[in-house]
Design a protein around this motif. Structure first.
Motif, mmCIF file in Angstrom:
data_model
loop_
_atom_site.group_PDB
_atom_site.id
_atom_site.type_symbol
_atom_site.label_atom_id
_atom_site.label_comp_id
_atom_site.label_asym_id
_atom_site.label_seq_id
_atom_site.Cartn_x
_atom_site.Cartn_y
_atom_site.Cartn_z
ATOM 1 N N TYR A 385 0.838 -1.206 0.000
ATOM 2 C CA TYR A 385 0.000 0.000 0.000
ATOM 3 C C TYR A 385 0.875 1.259 0.000
ATOM 4 O O TYR A 385 0.667 2.172 -0.797
ATOM 5 C CB TYR A 385 -0.929 0.000 1.226
ATOM 6 C CG TYR A 385 -1.935 1.127 1.182
ATOM 7 C CD1 TYR A 385 -3.128 0.975 0.480
ATOM 8 C CD2 TYR A 385 -1.683 2.347 1.799
ATOM 9 C CE1 TYR A 385 -4.044 2.005 0.406
ATOM 10 C CE2 TYR A 385 -2.600 3.384 1.723
ATOM 11 C CZ TYR A 385 -3.778 3.201 1.032
ATOM 12 O OH TYR A 385 -4.676 4.241 0.949
ATOM 13 N N CYS A 461 -5.820 -8.112 -4.622
ATOM 14 C CA CYS A 461 -6.230 -6.845 -3.991
ATOM 15 C C CYS A 461 -5.363 -5.686 -4.485
ATOM 16 O O CYS A 461 -5.850 -4.568 -4.633
ATOM 17 C CB CYS A 461 -6.137 -6.955 -2.473
ATOM 18 S SG CYS A 461 -7.347 -8.081 -1.817
ATOM 19 N N LEU A 465 -6.517 -2.224 -6.125
ATOM 20 C CA LEU A 465 -6.042 -0.934 -5.591
ATOM 21 C C LEU A 465 -5.432 -0.073 -6.704
ATOM 22 O O LEU A 465 -5.702 1.132 -6.782
ATOM 23 C CB LEU A 465 -5.011 -1.178 -4.479
ATOM 24 C CG LEU A 465 -4.389 0.072 -3.866
ATOM 25 C CD1 LEU A 465 -5.424 0.923 -3.150
ATOM 26 C CD2 LEU A 465 -3.272 -0.289 -2.888
ATOM 27 N N VAL A 468 -8.087 1.462 -8.689
ATOM 28 C CA VAL A 468 -8.712 2.576 -7.952
ATOM 29 C C VAL A 468 -7.820 3.814 -8.042
ATOM 30 O O VAL A 468 -8.286 4.927 -8.296
ATOM 31 C CB VAL A 468 -8.954 2.178 -6.470
ATOM 32 C CG1 VAL A 468 -9.426 3.383 -5.661
ATOM 33 C CG2 VAL A 468 -9.964 1.057 -6.382
ATOM 34 N N LEU A 469 -6.524 3.620 -7.842
ATOM 35 C CA LEU A 469 -5.593 4.751 -7.870
ATOM 36 C C LEU A 469 -5.535 5.408 -9.252
ATOM 37 O O LEU A 469 -5.210 6.585 -9.370
ATOM 38 C CB LEU A 469 -4.181 4.289 -7.473
ATOM 39 C CG LEU A 469 -3.958 3.910 -6.008
ATOM 40 C CD1 LEU A 469 -2.574 3.318 -5.813
ATOM 41 C CD2 LEU A 469 -4.123 5.109 -5.098
ATOM 42 N N ALA A 495 -9.331 9.661 2.151
ATOM 43 C CA ALA A 495 -9.557 8.412 1.396
ATOM 44 C C ALA A 495 -8.322 7.523 1.452
ATOM 45 O O ALA A 495 -8.430 6.300 1.593
ATOM 46 C CB ALA A 495 -9.914 8.734 -0.048
ATOM 47 N N TYR A 496 -7.137 8.130 1.363
ATOM 48 C CA TYR A 496 -5.892 7.344 1.452
ATOM 49 C C TYR A 496 -5.790 6.665 2.825
ATOM 50 O O TYR A 496 -5.369 5.517 2.928
ATOM 51 C CB TYR A 496 -4.678 8.230 1.226
ATOM 52 C CG TYR A 496 -4.354 8.469 -0.241
ATOM 53 C CD1 TYR A 496 -4.337 7.423 -1.150
ATOM 54 C CD2 TYR A 496 -4.045 9.736 -0.713
ATOM 55 C CE1 TYR A 496 -4.048 7.635 -2.490
ATOM 56 C CE2 TYR A 496 -3.749 9.962 -2.055
ATOM 57 C CZ TYR A 496 -3.756 8.905 -2.940
ATOM 58 O OH TYR A 496 -3.476 9.106 -4.261
ATOM 59 N N GLY A 499 -8.288 3.981 2.967
ATOM 60 C CA GLY A 499 -7.766 2.928 2.088
ATOM 61 C C GLY A 499 -6.718 2.094 2.809
ATOM 62 O O GLY A 499 -6.708 0.867 2.693
ATOM 63 N N ILE A 502 -8.458 -0.249 5.163
ATOM 64 C CA ILE A 502 -9.088 -1.398 4.487
ATOM 65 C C ILE A 502 -8.016 -2.365 3.981
ATOM 66 O O ILE A 502 -8.080 -3.569 4.229
ATOM 67 C CB ILE A 502 -9.967 -0.914 3.307
ATOM 68 C CG1 ILE A 502 -11.136 -0.094 3.841
ATOM 69 C CG2 ILE A 502 -10.470 -2.095 2.470
ATOM 70 C CD1 ILE A 502 -11.914 0.643 2.786
ATOM 71 N N PHE A 503 -7.025 -1.809 3.290
ATOM 72 C CA PHE A 503 -6.044 -2.662 2.594
ATOM 73 C C PHE A 503 -5.081 -3.347 3.562
ATOM 74 O O PHE A 503 -4.754 -4.519 3.389
ATOM 75 C CB PHE A 503 -5.254 -1.796 1.599
ATOM 76 C CG PHE A 503 -4.477 -2.596 0.597
ATOM 77 C CD1 PHE A 503 -5.082 -3.062 -0.567
ATOM 78 C CD2 PHE A 503 -3.147 -2.898 0.812
ATOM 79 C CE1 PHE A 503 -4.367 -3.804 -1.494
ATOM 80 C CE2 PHE A 503 -2.418 -3.645 -0.107
ATOM 81 C CZ PHE A 503 -3.044 -4.093 -1.260
ATOM 82 N N SER A 531 -15.421 -5.828 -8.006
ATOM 83 C CA SER A 531 -14.734 -4.536 -7.847
ATOM 84 C C SER A 531 -14.156 -4.083 -9.179
ATOM 85 O O SER A 531 -14.311 -2.919 -9.575
ATOM 86 C CB SER A 531 -13.593 -4.642 -6.828
ATOM 87 O OG SER A 531 -14.037 -5.253 -5.678
#
Lengths: 559, 211
Positions: A385, A461, A465, A468-469, A495-496, A499, A502-503, A531
């Motif tokens: 991440y 995942c 990600l 999404v980015l 959001a980061y 994130g 979550i991640f 997703s």
């Protein structure tokens, strides 16, 4: 005085390093950013030490000099970290370079004047940063803690002790960085300094983040105020905590007195080394600049052709994609400004990962225990991440904008090149090494079969990600100016953080559940597919205009 | 606009009778362009930059490699091919741009002040190169303020002032029409309002004036 002002301004606004466009936020914004951590933490102290809150907690009377030791430790660490981070950020602008030589030496200005002016600018800036970083805590922290006790002498003693300790710790860090930078310039050839300085900074950033990440744990240990624990802590922050204790009235205590002596000695030594190394580097590097070739950035990465060949044969078969990928990866690896961002995030990831293991560790902790510890499972997720976010942020930093005409000339605006390139760079630079390592260490701990599941989940995942980015991404990395500061930037930051939660926190928990139940792993597949489909649908609905490749945006000067 | 980097607000740029905007990719494939400033990515080496351009031009790998090597050798840059462009001198960067423009055998060359920073030998080679190129029937659009070179290498002349064409035709024609012997005089006659001798004298007066 004019020269000193010029040098101080240059340290703030950047030196215009070859190949990188420094982010110039302006002095006011930089100073506000630097003061913010101190303001926020000081405001939190009102909640902790407010008289009403203490009354409601049934904690009416307390000794501020004992009760605040953990917070004082945190303030010292925070002050050191912010000061050090600032000095590391402006590492290249601290000492004079070729541009200064070319502009100043032909003028009727003596070398001695240039030497003293920059020295004065360094110390003036160190003093300014020390005050700015700690200004809020000078005032707010003593008021929050002792303000309600009605004793001016106590307030003064507390405020003086705190202000001097955090100021000196901050000054120590700034001087230590100057000393380190100067020593490198003084001892190593200029070419080597350019090559190794970024790794030095990475190491320093890691060493800095470690006390910050562990400060909450240490603070809770310090609540007892045991001298033994003081000894066990090690490092520099406890020395300055010893100084605080001395200033708060424990000066007769031999232990605190010895810590205070260490703090004073280290500060004096940092000052001495920074002045000497500056003088030597001035003589060795600045005065002799015309003798050295302007080496510019050093090409790297030619030593390992195999990975490039493998990539070319697999995911980079399209010619334009391949050439853009190599441009982006070379810039990322060779540009100091970009590497600095990526390494800073890597250091952050390493520290958070170390802290996660540290907090999970207890006597009897067994690494290969079944079911696997969530802390151990989360390590690759944390690293991935941080690295992905770091690289994504580095993409926004332009590299020599005036040279981007070559991409404007050759890349079709309606193509999907931007996302394809960015996606491949993000995945190869993160999963390219983290996934094999994850597989290896999981296999060593829990066996090959078990290792496949967390590694598979990590890869799936990470792919989501990355999508999404890049959902609104439409630039060739490094070819556009900084995006303008937007009103939704705090939301993006939030959001980061969400994130990350979550991640790096929840997905490892789900991975563990999947490992335990086995069937849970099957549930992952539709979630990942859904997703990806959702993101694809979102992009489909976007206007064609919003998908077109761009080379310009409003500059950050509006910031 | 001639290279397709900017869209014209009105009018068209025609190449072989077709608007270049209708198929920019194939037009650029036949175009060699040297911009005024030698802006190159300083983190790439000379060889890497040329390989990037060659790939963008969709050259075959073998052809690209051989052309790059030969041209680097001819432009005296072969020994520096693995050095980052950031360390190149202005002349070296200019030579890299020239190689990048020439390596795919373009039909049209657009050169914006291409001699800036070049050493004497390279300038002489380049002047002859332009003439040899036009002798092959290729179009060379040469934009410069160095009038002696323009006079020597150009067959057609176009003088612009504030975005307006003030003279166009063969160099000889323009010379004849204005009745001046050299391009410098033509330019002064058509393009400049200022009395250059007077301005130069005024500058000297300011410089030598006692403070």
């Amino acid at each position: 005085m004019h020269l000193s002002r010029l040098f101080a301004g240059r340290m703030f606004h950047g030196s215009g390093e070859l190949g990188a466009d420094d982010l110039d936020l302006g002095m006011g914004v930089v100073l506000i950013f630097l003061a913010m951590p101190g303001v926020l933490v000081s405001l939190l102290m009102f909640e902790k030490y407010g008289s009403l809150i203490r009354f409601l907690r049934g904690d009416g009377t307390f000794d501020p000099f004992t009760a605040t030791i953990p917070d004082e430790y945190f303030f010292i660490v925070l002050s050191m970290v912010v000061s050090c981070a600032t000095a590391l950020w402006r590492w290249n602008s601290i000492f004079l370079d070729r541009r200064d030589y070319v502009s100043l030496v032909p003028l009727a200005v003596s070398l001695a004047k240039i030497f003293l002016a920059n020295l004065f600018a360094i110390f003036a800036l160190a003093a300014l940063l020390t005050v700015v970083v700690n200004a809020a805590s000078f005032v707010l922290f003593p008021i929050a803690v002792v303000g309600s006790q009605g004793s001016f002498s106590k307030l003064f003693r507390f405020a003086f002790g705190h202000a001097l300790s955090v100021s000196l710790s901050s000054a120590f860090c700034l001087l230590a960085i100057f000393a380190l930078s100067g020593t490198l310039l003084a001892c190593l050839p200029y070419r080597i300094v350019r090559k190794v300085s970024v790794y030095f900074r990475f190491a320093v950033a890691f060493c800095l983040l470690a006390p910050l990440a562990t400060s909450f744990t240490v603070s809770s240990i310090l609540s007892g105020g045991s001298k033994l624990l003081f000894q066990r802590l090690g490092g520099m922050p406890p020395w300055f905590l010893g100084l605080t204790e001395t200033l708060w009235g424990n000066g007769n205590d031999i232990f605190f007195a010895s810590l205070t002596r260490r703090a004073a000695f280290s500060l004096g030594l940092a000052l001495l080394i920074s002045v000497i190394s500056y003088a030597v580097s001035f003589r060795r590097a600045f005065v002799r600049i015309p003798e050295f070739a302007d080496v510019g950035p050093l090409p790297r990465g030619r030593r390992f052709p195999l990975p490039a060949m493998l990539l070319n044969a697999t995911i980079l078969r399209a010619a334009k994609l391949r050439t853009c990928y190599h441009f982006v990866s070379r810039t990322l690896l060779r540009s100091e400004a970009h590497l600095q961002i990526v390494l800073a995030f890597t250091a952050l990831g390493l520290v958070v990962a170390a802290q996660t293991i540290n907090s999970a560790y207890h006597p009897g902790f067994f690494f290969a225990a079944w079911p696997p510890s969530v802390a151990l499972l989360s390590i690759p997720f944390i690293l991935t991440y941080c690295l992905l976010v770091g690289i994504r942020l580095a993409f926004e930093v332009p590299s020599d904008l005036s040279a981007n005409w070559i991409f404007k000339l050759w890349i079709e605006r309606d193509g999907e090149h931007a996302r394809q390139i960015a996606r491949r760079v993000l995945l190869t630079f993160s999963l390219g090494w983290i996934a094999p390592l994850c597989l290896l260490y999981s296999a060593l701990l829990w066996g090959w079969l078990t290792a496949l599941l967390p590694t598979g989940i990590l890869i799936a995942c990470s792919m989501v990600l990355v999508e999404v980015l890049l959902v609104r991404f439409r630039k060739i990395p490094f070819t556009c100016p900084y995006p303008a500061f937007q009103s939704n930037s705090p939301l993006v930051l939030l959001a980061y953080l969400v994130g990350f939660g979550i991640f790096a926190v929840y997905i490892p928990r789900i991975a563990r559940w999947a490992l335990e139940t086995r069937l849970g792993a099957v549930g992952f597949i539709p979630v990942i597919l859904l997703s990806l489909a959702g993101l694809r649908q979102f992009r489909k609905q976007m206007l064609d205009m919003d998908k077109q490749l761009i080379f310009e945006e409003d500059s950050a000067s509006r910031f | 606009m001639l290279t397709g980097l900017l869209q014209p607000t009105r009018g068209q740029v025609l190449f072989e009778g077709r608007d270049i905007q209708s198929d920019l990719v194939s037009y650029r494939k036949r175009l060699g362009y040297v911009p005024e400033a030698a802006n190159l990515y300083p983190l790439l080496t000379g060889q890497e930059y040329l390989e990037m351009v060659g790939t963008f031009r969709a050259m075959s790998l073998a052809q690209m490699k051989s052309k790059i090597s030969s041209l680097l050798e001819l432009f005296s840059l072969f020994a520096h091919r693995h050095v980052s462009l950031g360390s190149y001198s202005k002349g070296m960067r200019q030579r890299i741009l020239l190689i990048a423009a020439l390596m795919d055998n373009p039909d049209v060359l657009i050169l914006d002040e291409p001699l800036s920073g070049l050493d004497v030998t390279s300038v002489l080679i380049f002047k002859n190169l332009i003439q040899a190129f036009s002798a092959l029937g290729k179009g060379v659009f040469y934009c410069s303020h160095i009038l002696e070179v323009v006079e020597k290498v150009c067959s057609q002349l176009l003088i612009l002032r504030s975005g307006h064409v003030i003279a166009y035709g063969s160099t000889e024609d323009v010379r004849r029409r204005i009745g001046q012997s050299s391009l410098e005089r033509i330019f002064l006659e058509l393009g400049e309002d200022a009395d250059v001798v007077k301005v130069a004298n005024e500058i000297v007066d300011v410089v030598v004036a006692p403070s």
